[in-house]
Design a protein around this motif. Structure first.
Motif, short mmCIF file in Angstrom:
data_model
loop_
_atom_site.label_atom_id
_atom_site.label_comp_id
_atom_site.label_asym_id
_atom_site.label_seq_id
_atom_site.Cartn_x
_atom_site.Cartn_y
_atom_site.Cartn_z
N GLY A 1 18.26 74.40 -63.37
CA GLY A 1 18.95 74.08 -62.33
C GLY A 1 18.31 73.73 -61.37
O GLY A 1 18.58 73.61 -60.35
N LYS A 2 16.56 73.56 -61.37
CA LYS A 2 16.21 73.08 -60.23
C LYS A 2 14.97 72.23 -60.98
O LYS A 2 14.39 71.76 -62.65
N LEU A 3 14.53 70.67 -59.77
CA LEU A 3 13.41 69.94 -60.48
C LEU A 3 11.99 70.26 -60.47
O LEU A 3 11.94 70.81 -59.43
N ILE A 4 11.68 70.39 -61.18
CA ILE A 4 10.11 70.69 -62.01
C ILE A 4 9.09 69.86 -62.04
O ILE A 4 9.62 68.59 -62.28
N SER B 1 3.06 57.53 -66.00
CA SER B 1 3.62 58.88 -66.04
C SER B 1 4.89 59.60 -66.50
O SER B 1 6.23 59.61 -65.62
N LEU B 2 4.05 61.04 -66.58
CA LEU B 2 5.16 61.71 -66.78
C LEU B 2 5.38 62.53 -65.09
O LEU B 2 4.75 63.68 -65.53
N LYS B 3 6.10 62.93 -64.34
CA LYS B 3 6.71 63.63 -63.35
C LYS B 3 7.05 65.08 -62.93
O LYS B 3 6.07 65.87 -62.63
N GLY B 4 8.23 64.86 -63.97
CA GLY B 4 8.57 66.16 -63.73
C GLY B 4 10.47 66.11 -64.67
O GLY B 4 10.15 65.53 -65.49
N TYR B 5 10.80 67.47 -64.94
CA TYR B 5 11.99 66.93 -65.56
C TYR B 5 12.99 68.25 -64.81
O TYR B 5 12.44 68.33 -63.31
N TYR B 6 14.33 68.30 -65.04
CA TYR B 6 14.74 68.98 -64.78
C TYR B 6 15.37 69.81 -66.54
O TYR B 6 16.51 68.57 -67.09
N TRP B 7 16.57 70.70 -66.33
CA TRP B 7 16.31 71.10 -67.52
C TRP B 7 18.41 72.36 -66.94
O TRP B 7 18.10 73.17 -66.26
N THR B 8 19.31 72.19 -67.51
CA THR B 8 19.87 72.82 -67.88
C THR B 8 21.02 72.50 -69.38
O THR B 8 20.42 71.57 -69.85
N PRO B 9 21.53 73.06 -69.80
CA PRO B 9 22.02 73.48 -71.07
C PRO B 9 22.98 72.27 -70.85
O PRO B 9 23.18 71.60 -72.72
N GLN B 10 23.59 71.49 -70.54
CA GLN B 10 24.55 70.94 -70.74
C GLN B 10 23.36 69.43 -69.81
O GLN B 10 24.44 68.35 -70.72
N MET B 11 22.88 69.04 -69.60
CA MET B 11 22.01 68.03 -68.56
C MET B 11 20.18 68.05 -69.31
O MET B 11 20.16 69.01 -68.35
N GLN B 12 19.77 67.24 -69.39
CA GLN B 12 17.88 66.71 -69.19
C GLN B 12 17.71 65.44 -68.85
O GLN B 12 18.23 64.80 -68.85
N LEU B 13 17.16 65.47 -67.84
CA LEU B 13 16.72 64.26 -66.78
C LEU B 13 14.71 64.94 -67.15
O LEU B 13 14.21 65.69 -67.17
N ILE C 1 16.37 68.75 -78.06
CA ILE C 1 15.40 70.48 -77.79
C ILE C 1 16.59 71.00 -76.66
O ILE C 1 16.43 70.80 -75.45
N GLN C 2 17.20 72.33 -77.45
CA GLN C 2 18.20 73.33 -76.13
C GLN C 2 17.20 74.34 -75.75
O GLN C 2 17.63 75.17 -74.70
N CYS C 3 16.02 74.56 -76.29
CA CYS C 3 15.50 75.68 -76.05
C CYS C 3 14.56 76.09 -74.63
O CYS C 3 13.69 74.90 -75.00
N PRO C 4 15.16 76.10 -73.51
CA PRO C 4 14.04 76.02 -72.22
C PRO C 4 12.83 75.92 -72.55
O PRO C 4 11.51 75.36 -71.66
N GLU C 5 12.18 77.65 -72.91
CA GLU C 5 10.40 76.98 -72.97
C GLU C 5 10.45 75.81 -74.10
O GLU C 5 9.35 75.39 -74.12
N ASP C 6 11.06 75.77 -75.62
CA ASP C 6 10.07 74.90 -76.12
C ASP C 6 10.22 73.39 -74.77
O ASP C 6 9.25 72.78 -75.48
N PHE C 7 11.29 73.52 -74.58
CA PHE C 7 11.81 71.64 -74.13
C PHE C 7 10.08 71.99 -72.67
O PHE C 7 10.09 70.49 -72.92
N ASP C 8 10.22 72.61 -71.87
CA ASP C 8 8.78 72.76 -71.18
C ASP C 8 7.74 72.59 -72.31
O ASP C 8 6.75 71.83 -70.91
N ARG C 9 7.43 72.96 -72.70
CA ARG C 9 5.96 72.80 -73.93
C ARG C 9 5.42 71.44 -74.00
O ARG C 9 4.92 70.72 -74.02
N GLU C 10 6.90 71.13 -74.93
CA GLU C 10 6.56 69.98 -74.95
C GLU C 10 6.70 68.34 -73.59
O GLU C 10 6.00 67.73 -73.79
N VAL C 11 8.06 69.11 -73.09
CA VAL C 11 7.08 67.83 -71.73
C VAL C 11 6.29 68.63 -70.90
O VAL C 11 5.50 66.82 -70.93
#
Length: 1019
Positions: A711-714, A792-804, A769-779
């Motif tokens: 729920g936070k913008l990384i 360039s990829l600047k960051g991401y936003y992750w929740t179980p219902q929405m990935q940006l 990918i629904q696992c936040p650790e895996d999603f974070d690693r790949e992004v």
């Protein structure tokens, strides 16, 4: 002095007398030979035609009778003269295979009324400087040639012209605004099949006596201004605006044109409701509004169109109940309402359409049964009802008609397959009953369909054996029986005809061996037998299928080694033999050395460095000789007896040990076979179970550990802690949407107090990918892919219902907009800019492929994913998103095919999941072709489909590849364009191993760009 003057006068009189005598003689000669002042003009006709002939090539010598020494051209072939004046009045050279340029010779024919040069190969610019035509022409037909350039307002004299046909050439640019200022005599106008663009000129409305107007198959745009323009043509009978880029609504007013017979506006962007008065045209017999964006219901006025024979509305957004008054259109021969949203049932009045030949209602929301009255349509040839909710049984009476095509797939039909009648046996070519709930045996009478070329019974519940009569089809090219609950053996005579090209038997319960007779399928290109219970060895006869491209045998019980002869199949693109009981080495040739582990896994002992586990070989058993088989011939004595006793006892001991070893080995093998069988039986459940467990573990670790913030913008490049996004959906409104694709939708968003503009991609949640650790690693891996030619990829936003995903925003648009969607006022891309985009794209892909282990695969190369900045530097977007997908399933693959038609590498044609760098290289090759030619990878015509790579390859083989170059590029260096085109064809090789790496592509492009004296030969 007087004498001298008298002599001078006598001399002058003598000269006058001689001149008078000469004149009298000349006049007498003229009288004798029948010459007049008119003949001087006739010599101009000869001169003009001879000059015209000198500019053209006549391979069949049709114009051999044209002789410059003739005093009149009237006896010449294809020339007609006015019988009164003796002047040339008509020149008709249609379809003679002539080529060359028209030139200026015809300008001499001042009395020419008719000039027809259609269906030849005339080329060149038609500008006034290059082509001059007589001013008094009444009929001009230059159609079906290869003429180019822009239409000039002085091409003909609009005061006299009645018939003007410039269709099917390569004319470009806009139509001059004042071209039709004086078109008071024009009855027929066709500019179809060119590359014209812009709006229809307003001066066209002055052609008040126009009978036929055809502007189809161009790039004309805007709204044709029906109300103030075309609807004013009270004498108009035929109107064709098909295959352009017209848009907007069509106002009422069509009924004012009482003579109107044909209206064709298909394949545009017209919208709104259908004009309510369209059915009030009493003589209307052809109406085609298909492939537009019309909405609403059908106007009631349509039921008054008693003369209508051709009625097509397919591929719009129309809705409402299917019209119950359809039976009133008694003259209908062609009816196509497919791909809309019509509901309700087909009325029984459909049987009143006694002249109906073609019926397509596919992909609607229709329900109920097929009315029995449809059998009264005795002239029916094609019936397409697929993709609805029809139910009940298939009427047997329907199979008594002389149909050529029956497609009722993807419905809810039940019951059995009707046997058919003699009329159907002779006529039927296509039968598709797939995706229903049909039960029962495949009728043996099907073997009597002598013309059948396509048979699809897949995804039904037949629960029957495959009848041997299937081998009787003499013209069958496609046989699809997937997932139809078939059992028993595959008939050995299934390929007796030798015409079969595609055989799909996947997902059944077929058993027994693959028949050796499969080698008789000499035309086979796809053989798919996966997910059955087939056993025994793979027959060597498959190596005789020289045209085979795809071979799928996974999830069976096949045993033994793979025949080495299969390595001779040079056209193979995809093989899957996983989850069988195969052993031994792979064949040396063809695609086998480059197979992935996924195509081999689950076997007993295939020898491959990609697989873990034992490598088992079929080797000959050792030769063991019995010592007593040949007893010693020496007479017996004690030593011999003792020796014999010792030998026998030793032999018995040897046999005992061998027996023990053999029994032990047999037990081990039996146990191994049993274990593998159990593993094979539960493979699918285990895979699903493993995925569920991994997801469960992922969820539990997320709860118990310290995952990335949800729920936070990384933001990767921000040192300050990110703010929590309370409502991300508020940022992603429809107005900010700027694109989308296979993996999600892209929005333009302003972030933070500084309102920094970024692009945010909302990923599709399915299969991500629904696992936040895996999603974070790949992004974060993708975030490290920094290059001047990558977004360039600047960051991401992750929740179980929405990935940006938060990405760099490139404001100048995509290559798609620059190449295919540019406004007429925007200049076309120059060669320098096109090459710059190609080289930048190649460098970006090379960075992805060669700077990361494992390499980052783009998987979705196409113009919409190549962004271009203000200096025409390419920036690749959407790269590496494949890393965020858990499993490349059917949904992702099929969406990829639809969204990037023509860019998908052929090895993925059957959803093989072996995605690697070679797939990107194939897409890059197609991108080269699209940039150089300005054409789309796949183009659909009325009668054919043009595959750009195949077209360019053929043109290269014929030595005419430069004719493919985008005509909007006025100038380009041939010594650069030609090797770039050749590079594209190498990158699009059907065999992946034949394609270069992206590093090699970058090297080749840099060599091409070097000055000619320094350039080495690269092809």
């Amino acid at each position: 002095m007087c004498t001298r003057l008298m002599s001078m006068e006598s001399f002058l009189l003598l000269v006058l007398c001689l001149f008078a005598s000469f004149l009298a003689c000349f006049q007498g000669r003229v009288a004798v030979e029948g010459l007049s002042s008119t003949d001087i003009q006739l010599n101009d006709d000869v001169l003009g035609l001879i000059v015209f002939k000198s500019d053209i090539h006549d391979p069949s010598s049709y114009l051999s009778s044209w002789n410059e020494d003739d005093e009149s051209p009237c006896p010449w072939k294809y020339v007609k003269c006015n019988p009164v004046t003796g002047h040339v009045s008509e020149l008709s050279l249609d379809g003679l295979g002539l080529s060359g340029r028209i030139g200026r010779g015809l300008e001499k024919l001042q009395h020419l009324k008719v000039l027809s040069l259609s269906s030849n190969d005339f080329s060149g610019d038609i500008s006034p400087e290059k082509v001059a035509l007589p001013v008094g022409l009444e009929r001009l037909d230059l159609s079906h040639n290869n003429l180019s350039g822009q239409i000039s307002n002085s091409i003909v004299n609009m005061n006299t012209i009645r018939f003007l046909d410039l269709s099917d050439n390569s004319l470009s640019g806009t139509v001059p605004d004042n071209l039709f200022d004086n078109c008071f005599s024009l009855h027929y106008l066709s500019l179809a099949g060119n590359f014209l663009e812009g709006n229809i000129p307003n001066s066209l409305s002055k052609c008040l006596i126009l009978n036929s107007l055809n502007l189809s198959s161009n790039h004309l745009s805007g709204n044709p201004n029906f109300a103030s323009g075309i609807w004013l043509f009270k004498r108009l009978r035929q109107l064709d605006l098909s295959s352009n880029e017209f848009s907007g609504p069509i106002p009422e007013g069509m009924s004012a044109i009482h003579n109107l017979k044909e209206v064709q506006i298909r394949n545009n962007h017209f919208s709104g409701s259908l004009p309510a008065d369209v059915g009030l045209c009493p003589h209307l017999n052809r109406l085609d509004f298909s492939e537009n964006e019309f909405t609403g219901t059908l106007p009631e006025s349509f039921q008054r169109s008693n003369s209508l024979t051709h009625f097509s509305l397919h591929n719009n957004n129309l809705e409402g109940d299917f019209p119950q008054w359809i039976g009133k259109l008694s003259s209908l021969e062609y009816l196509d309402f497919s791909s809309n949203g019509f509901t309700g049932i087909i009325p029984s009045s459909m049987g009143d359409l006694k002249s109906l030949n073609y019926l397509s209602l596919s992909n609607n929301k229709l329900v109920g049964n097929i009315p029995l009255s449809l059998a009264y349509c005795t002239k029916l040839s094609v019936i397409q009802l697929k993709g609805n909710n029809f139910n009940g049984s298939i009427p047997e009476s329907l199979f008594n008609l002389g149909l050529e095509e029956i497609d009722i797939s993807d419905n809810q039909f039940s019951g059995s397959i009707p046997k058919g009648s003699g009329r159907l046996f002779e006529s039927l070519k296509i039968l598709d009953l797939s995706r229903n709930n049909i039960r029962g045996n495949i009728p043996a009478e099907m073997g009597l369909f002598s013309s059948l070329s396509y048979l699809n019974l897949s995804w039904n519940n037949l629960r029957s054996r495959m009848p041997p009569e299937l081998g009787f089809f003499q013209n069958l090219t496609v046989l699809d029986l997937r997932s139809s609950a078939l059992y028993g053996p595959i008939p050995g005579d299934i390929c007796d005809s030798g015409s079969l090209e595609i055989l799909q038997l996947d997902g059944n319960s077929l058993s027994g061996p693959i028949p050796v007779e499969i080698g008789n399928c000499s035309s086979l290109s796809l053989l798919s037998l996966s997910h059955n219970n087939l056993s025994g060895p793979i027959p060597k006869s498959i190596s005789e299928l020289s045209k085979l491209k795809i071979l799928k045998m996974e999830f069976n019980q096949l045993t033994g080694e793979i025949p080495r002869e299969l390595g001779r199949l040079e056209n193979l693109l995809d093989v899957n033999i996983s989850y069988n009981r195969l052993i031994g080495r792979l064949p040396v040739g063809s695609i086998f050395p480059s197979l992935d582990a996924s195509a081999l896994q689950g076997n007993l002992g295939i020898c491959s460095p990609l697989l873990k586990g034992p490598c088992k070989m079929n080797v000959p058993k050792p030769l063991v000789l019995d010592p007593n088989a040949y007893p010693n011939q020496v007479d017996g004595n004690e030593k011999h007896n003792e020796s014999s006793i010792f030998t026998k006892s030793h032999h018995h001991m040897f046999l005992s040990v061998s027996a023990i070893v053999a029994i032990s080995a047999a037990c081990l093998i039996a146990i191994g076979v049993l274990v593998v069988s159990l593993l094979n039986a539960s493979t699918r459940r285990r895979l699903a179970f493993v995925e569920d467990v991994l997801e469960s573990m992922c969820s539990s670790s997320s709860r118990s550990g310290s995952p990335p913030s949800t729920g936070k913008l990384i933001l990767f490049d921000s040192e300050s802690p990110p703010d929590c996004i309370s409502s991300p959906a508020s940022l992603l409104n429809k107005a900010s949407e700027i694109g989308g694709g296979v993996f999600g939708t892209v929005y333009k968003v302003s972030l933070g107090a500084q309102e920094r503009m970024v692009a945010i991609k909302k990923l599709v949640t399915s299969n991500i990918i629904q696992c936040p650790e895996d999603f974070d690693r790949e992004v974060r891996v993708l975030g490290k892919a920094r290059h001047q030619n990558l977004v360039s990829l600047k960051g991401y936003y992750w929740t179980p219902q929405m990935q940006l995903l938060v990405m760099e925003y490139v404001p100048n648009g995509s290559l798609q907009s620059k190449l295919h969607e540019r406004l007429p006022s925007s200049p076309p891309l120059t060669w320098a800019n096109r090459f710059k985009i190609l080289l930048g794209t190649a460098k970006g892909l090379a960075h992805l492929h060669h700077s990361f282990i494992p390499p980052i695969i783009h998987y979705n190369i196409k113009p919409t994913n190549i962004l271009v900045d203000e200096n025409f530097n390419a920036k690749i977007s959407d790269f590496g998103l494949l890393r965020l997908v858990r499993k490349l399933d059917k949904h992702v693959v099929s969406n990829r095919f639809q969204s990037a038609l023509g860019y998908v590498a052929p090895e993925l044609a059957c959803q093989s999941l072996r995605v690697n760098e070679k797939c990107d290289i194939y897409g890059f090759g197609i991108l080269i072709l699209e940039l150089v030619t300005g054409r789309r990878p796949v183009e659909y015509g009325e009668d054919n489909v043009v595959i750009l790579s195949d077209h360019a390859r053929v043109m290269l083989e014929q030595g005419n590849v430069l004719e493919c170059v985008d005509p909007s590029m006025k100038e380009y260096p041939e010594d650069e364009v030609l090797p770039v085109l050749k590079l594209a064809l190498v990158c699009t090789s059907q065999i992946p191993s034949s394609r270069p790496s992206m590093a090699e592509v970058v090297q080749i492009l840099q060599v091409i760009k070097t000055p000619v004296p320094q350039r080495m030969e690269i092809f």
